[in-house]
Design an enzyme around this catalytic site. Structure first.
Site, short mmCIF file in Angstrom:
data_model
loop_
_atom_site.label_atom_id
_atom_site.label_comp_id
_atom_site.label_asym_id
_atom_site.label_seq_id
_atom_site.Cartn_x
_atom_site.Cartn_y
_atom_site.Cartn_z
CG ASP A 68 2.12 -3.04 2.85
OD1 ASP A 68 2.06 -4.16 3.37
OD2 ASP A 68 1.35 -2.66 1.95
CG ASP A 73 2.45 -8.36 1.54
OD1 ASP A 73 1.33 -8.89 1.61
OD2 ASP A 73 2.62 -7.13 1.66
#
Length: 211
Positions: free
Chosen positions: A145, A179
């Site tokens: 991420d 995401d």
């Protein structure tokens, strides 16, 4: 919308997602040391998690393996949903939403399945791709991420029960392109629910799909 166009959307998202992840993984150090402030409210910050929202873990020795296998099965289910929606000439909204969800789920699964044996860790130094000392094993990779939007931060009022005086940040989550694709797909299903799941009339069902 044709199945071919849906696959094109999936391919583009996967390519962008993996390019960004590999670049960040090999050019940023884990945590604050590798942070870049793009603006006051947008930062690039490398973190890794076990693949669930907010870094949640399934406890136990086989927790990560169970999660990865479950996600793979889920992607097969989403893939069949996309195929079935195409076969039924479903709306463009539904086809795009499913394609986005599929691409996002597949993007994070690639991390979980392969990254543990491709990369070494990013703690205190830049990670190396195809390292002789990988940080994990097959199906035990961590999801990369990097997108961080701390739009505002401050302290809760002292009079507030439990959290009074404690610091807060909004938005505190750190996420990736995959995401974003999942969230966008789910958002389309929620906001455009009626259009996404609109049923074609009997006359329309006999016409070739123009989508």
């Amino acid at each position: 919308m044709s199945l071919r166009n849906s696959i094109l959307i999936i391919a583009i998202i996967l390519l962008v997602d993996q390019f960004v992840k590999i670049y960040i993984k090999t050019n940023f150090v884990y945590g604050e040391a590798g942070q870049i402030d793009v603006t006051n409210w947008f930062k690039i910050l490398l973190i890794e998690n076990e693949g669930m929202a907010w870094g949640t873990k399934i406890p136990g020795e086989y927790g990560k393996l169970i999660l990865t296998i479950f996600r793979i099965l889920a992607v097969f289910g989403i893939g069949y949903w996309l195929y079935d929606a195409s076969r039924k000439h479903s709306s463009r909204y539904l086809m795009v939403a499913i394609a986005l969800i599929f691409a996002g789920a597949a993007g994070n699964i690639i991390d979980s399945v392969f990254y543990g044996v491709i990369f070494d860790d990013s703690y205190g130094h830049l990670s190396t791709m195809f390292s002789d000392q990988p940080y994990g094993s097959w199906f035990h990779g961590k999801v990369v991420d990097m997108l961080y939007f701390p739009i505002c931060e401050g302290h809760f009022p002292d009079w507030l029960p439990i959290w009074g005086g404690q610091p807060f940040k909004f938005f505190n989550a750190i996420f990736n392109i995959a995401d974003m694709a999942i969230s966008t797909g789910v958002g389309i299903l929620i906001v455009f629910n009626k259009k996404a799941f609109a049923k074609k009339t009997a006359v329309e069902s006999y016409k070739p799909s123009q989508e």
